[in-house]
Write an enzyme that holds these catalytic residues in place. Structure first.
Site, PDB file in Angstrom:
ATOM      1  N   THR A  41       0.879  -1.163   0.000  1.00 14.79           N
ATOM      2  CA  THR A  41       0.000   0.000   0.000  1.00 14.79           C
ATOM      3  C   THR A  41       0.911   1.205   0.000  1.00 14.79           C
ATOM      4  O   THR A  41       2.054   1.115   0.444  1.00 14.79           O
ATOM      5  CB  THR A  41      -0.891  -0.025   1.250  1.00 14.79           C
ATOM      6  N   ASN A  50      -3.190  -4.441  -2.186  1.00 12.72           N
ATOM      7  CA  ASN A  50      -3.336  -5.336  -1.031  1.00 12.72           C
ATOM      8  C   ASN A  50      -2.020  -6.027  -0.718  1.00 12.72           C
ATOM      9  O   ASN A  50      -1.289  -5.569   0.139  1.00 12.72           O
ATOM     10  CB  ASN A  50      -4.460  -6.350  -1.182  1.00 12.72           C
ATOM     11  N   SER A  87     -11.930  -2.068   4.248  1.00 17.92           N
ATOM     12  CA  SER A  87     -10.518  -1.670   4.250  1.00 17.92           C
ATOM     13  C   SER A  87     -10.117  -1.147   5.623  1.00 17.92           C
ATOM     14  O   SER A  87     -10.969  -0.848   6.464  1.00 17.92           O
ATOM     15  CB  SER A  87     -10.336  -0.559   3.206  1.00 17.92           C
ATOM     16  N   SER A  88      -8.805  -1.020   5.821  1.00 17.81           N
ATOM     17  CA  SER A  88      -8.290  -0.339   7.018  1.00 17.81           C
ATOM     18  C   SER A  88      -7.619   0.974   6.650  1.00 17.81           C
ATOM     19  O   SER A  88      -7.048   1.648   7.531  1.00 17.81           O
ATOM     20  CB  SER A  88      -7.266  -1.217   7.739  1.00 17.81           C
ATOM     21  N   GLY A  91       0.295  -0.536   5.648  1.00 15.39           N
ATOM     22  CA  GLY A  91       0.509  -1.404   6.814  1.00 15.39           C
ATOM     23  C   GLY A  91      -0.642  -2.327   7.141  1.00 15.39           C
ATOM     24  O   GLY A  91      -0.711  -2.853   8.251  1.00 15.39           O
ATOM     25  N   GLY A  92      -1.578  -2.513   6.202  1.00 15.45           N
ATOM     26  CA  GLY A  92      -2.666  -3.460   6.440  1.00 15.45           C
ATOM     27  C   GLY A  92      -3.467  -3.054   7.664  1.00 15.45           C
ATOM     28  O   GLY A  92      -3.851  -1.895   7.833  1.00 15.45           O
TER      29      GLY A  92
HETATM   30  O1  DON Z   1      -7.461  -2.034   2.366  1.00 15.08           O
HETATM   31  C1  DON Z   1      -6.798  -2.585   3.240  1.00 15.08           C
HETATM   32  O2  DON Z   1      -6.994  -2.426   4.419  1.00 15.08           O
HETATM   33  C2  DON Z   1      -5.640  -3.479   2.813  1.00 15.08           C
HETATM   34  N1  DON Z   1      -5.886  -4.016   1.517  1.00 15.08           N
HETATM   35  C3  DON Z   1      -4.358  -2.704   2.882  1.00 15.08           C
HETATM   36  C4  DON Z   1      -3.155  -3.527   2.564  1.00 15.08           C
HETATM   37  C5  DON Z   1      -1.867  -2.930   2.990  1.00 15.08           C
HETATM   38  O3  DON Z   1      -1.825  -1.902   3.599  1.00 15.08           O
HETATM   39  C6  DON Z   1      -0.641  -3.702   2.644  1.00 15.08           C
HETATM   40  N2  DON Z   1       0.564  -2.946   2.759  1.00 15.08           N
HETATM   41  N3  DON Z   1       1.188  -2.395   3.535  1.00 15.08           N
END
Ligand code: DON
Length: 568
Positions: free
Chosen positions: A378, A398, A449-450, A469-470
């Site tokens: 991300t 993602n 999403s986050s 950061g997911g």
């Molecule tokens: O939308 C979301 O929450 C996730 N798909 C975000 C993924 C992410 O931040 C991965 N990388 N750092």
């Protein structure tokens, strides 16, 4: 205890879905006059320079944000994208709005599409290959952001990315490492390997890489906008790449995709106005609940060092992430979000926190967790111009390089955002998040999403920030915001400070190196917290306009991010 001044301004029902033929008029910009000033913070120097160039040419923050996002689609292909989606918060003078360009599930998607005949999740199916990809939102979203808030011609803002793809860019160490790390994924798809593993090896750091197929797509996009990608030969190429690798995306899915303007989730915390993303991102929700509980608990008055503040952070996040279980696409949800963000619920949740003991997560909601990974897939960028506009924009594939499928002829990778849905009941996603039925797969639905692009202001001072950061995005963003608005740290100090994280399940505090000294760690453990050491929590990019009008920008030293101001 300090008095709680937390108010959620929940603006309902706050969406404007755009039919293809009827776009809202451009926002007129009484505040915008091309001053040539501005600041950018993002994940790569070439993308920062693209944004600064646009600002110097008199572009608005939105013009620059689009230029940075497109440049990242070239130089940071593991995260920057045309084949993914994202969210943006825009503050232009006093007006504030948000754009949702999140991917959607294809029409042929279904509730149990990731379950095998045994009723169990098919390993990897929501992460690797065509079935993992949602309908890309970035091509329409970035165009829409420019259409509403841009002042320069569309072609001008696409130009820097086009130049990078056509004339070449220098491969960064990080890009080399990302390809090396995901070598197995990329090698699985011959079209992907042909571009990203030339002669079977990751591109060398310092070498110049050209991406002619992506350049051709960007040239068409510069001429014709999203139609050049969401219909015609590029859309057909997306559909066949998906089909060839087990997916179900069709040209009709692409043709029908629409970004959505949504009212921001607005609330007040610690004397600041805050505007963040509402659903389908849970980022603003976690920020609003978390800050609301902290304010009620008198967090600002506690000593900076030591266990008390950290314990409360973990406890408020545990509760906010437990409520996240109820969330999903707002078009399909039944939970009453205004109640979950209302003062009564926040007060009740805060009152349930024991200041001396961790509440076991199992007592807040049943479930189980697993290991969390944080891949840099991300990318967040924050931009300010010299005339009062700010943009916070987070975009994603993602996982690193998304689902691994490269669209031959079009030059970009497809996301694996379908894993953000609930793939099987109770099964944690890539980031260990345990989610509920509200976030199950359905045709056309947006996956929860986050991502947490956020703008906060008090008087004339304004901050735009966010992070990759997911699941850790909201907590990383919130810690930097707390440093800036409560403790009034310099930008650099706020971004650098080691962070912690808690997400309800798994029931543990993640801690970066340096976040906990021995005494604090022992004190947290003494209160019943399990602690896991992790390398990194988020990668925050932030810009700030001080009340005198001076602009500041900082990118996170945890990555090779780059920040700067025009005139520097
Ligand atoms: O939308 C979301 O929450 C996730 N798909 C975000 C993924 C992410 O931040 C991965 N990388 N750092």
């Amino acid at each position: 205890m300090r008095p709680a001044h937390f108010i959620v301004l929940f603006l309902v029902p706050a969406t404007l879905i755009l039919p293809s033929c009827a776009r809202p008029a451009r926002v007129s910009h009484p505040a915008i006059s091309p001053t040539g000033a501005g600041a950018v913070a993002c994940a790569e120097a070439a993308a920062r320079d693209a944004g600064l160039g646009i600002l110097r040419s008199g572009g608005s923050a939105a013009d620059a944000a689009v230029a940075v996002a497109l440049a990242l689609a070239v130089v940071q292909p593991n995260a920057g994208n045309l084949g993914g989606g994202g969210f943006a918060v825009v503050r232009s003078g006093e007006a504030i709005t948000t754009l949702d360009f999140r991917e959607t599930a294809p029409r042929a998607a279904s509730h149990d599409m990731f379950l095998g005949p045994d009723g169990k999740a098919m390993p990897g199916a929501s992460l690797v290959g065509g079935l993992a990809a949602g309908v890309p939102g970035s091509p329409s979203g970035l165009f829409e952001l420019h259409h509403r808030h841009g002042v320069l011609p569309w072609r001008t803002v696409v130009e820097p990315a086009l130049r990078l793809a056509r004339d070449g860019f220098t491969v960064s160490q990080r890009l080399h490492d990302a390809v090396e790390w995901e070598r197995d994924l990329l090698a699985r798809f011959p079209e992907t390997a042909a571009v990203w593993l030339p002669r079977g090896k990751p591109p060398e750091p310092g070498s110049v890489m050209k991406l002619p197929e992506l350049a051709a797509t960007l040239a068409a996009y510069a001429e014709r906008g999203p139609e050049a990608i969401m219909s015609g030969p590029v859309a057909a190429a997306v559909a066949s790449a998906s089909r060839d690798h087990g997916g179900v995306l069709t040209t009709a899915d692409l043709r029908d995709y629409r970004p959505v303007w949504r009212e921001p989730l607005r609330f007040r915390a610690f004397g600041w106005e805050v505007a963040s993303m509402r659903l389908p991102s849970s980022g603003g929700f976690i920020l609003a609940q978390g800050l609301g509980m902290l304010e009620r608990l008198g967090w600002a008055g506690l000593p900076r060092a030591g266990v008390d503040r950290l314990h409360l952070l973990a406890e408020v996040w545990r509760r906010a992430y437990a409520d996240r279980f109820l969330l999903g696409d707002p078009a399909r949800m039944t939970a009453d979000v205004s109640r979950l963000l209302g003062p009564a619920w926040i007060a009740e949740r805060a009152a349930g926190i024991d200041r001396a003991r961790a509440t076991p997560s199992a007592q807040l909601h049943p479930g189980s967790g697993n290991e969390i990974s944080e891949a840099a897939a991300t990318t967040h960028l924050s931009v300010a111009d010299g005339a009062g506009e700010m943009v916070a924009l987070t975009s994603t594939l993602n996982g690193w390089f998304g689902c691994g499928v490269y669209v031959k002829g079009a030059g970009f990778l497809l996301n694996n955002e379908m894993d953000d849905f609930v793939i099987a009941p109770g099964r944690p996603n890539l980031f260990g998040l345990v989610q509920g039925e509200a976030n199950s797969v359905a045709p056309g639905a947006r996956m929860l999403s986050s991502m947490c692009p956020t703008i906060a202001w008090r008087g004339d001072e304004t901050i735009a920030l966010g992070s990759p950061g997911g699941s850790r995005i909201p907590t990383a963003t919130m810690q930097v915001l707390l440093d800036l608005i409560v403790d009034r740290d310099p930008l650099r100090v706020a971004v650098d400070r080691p962070r912690i994280h808690h997400q309800w399940l798994p029931d543990e505090i993640s801690a970066e190196p340096g976040a906990l000294d021995g005494t604090t760690r022992a004190a947290l453990e003494g209160r019943g917290h399990a602690i896991r050491d992790v390398e990194q929590i988020g990668e925050v990019s932030v810009v700030r306009r001080l009340s005198g009008g001076e602009l500041e920008a900082a990118a996170d030293a945890r990555g090779p991010g780059a920040a700067g101001r025009t005139g520097q």
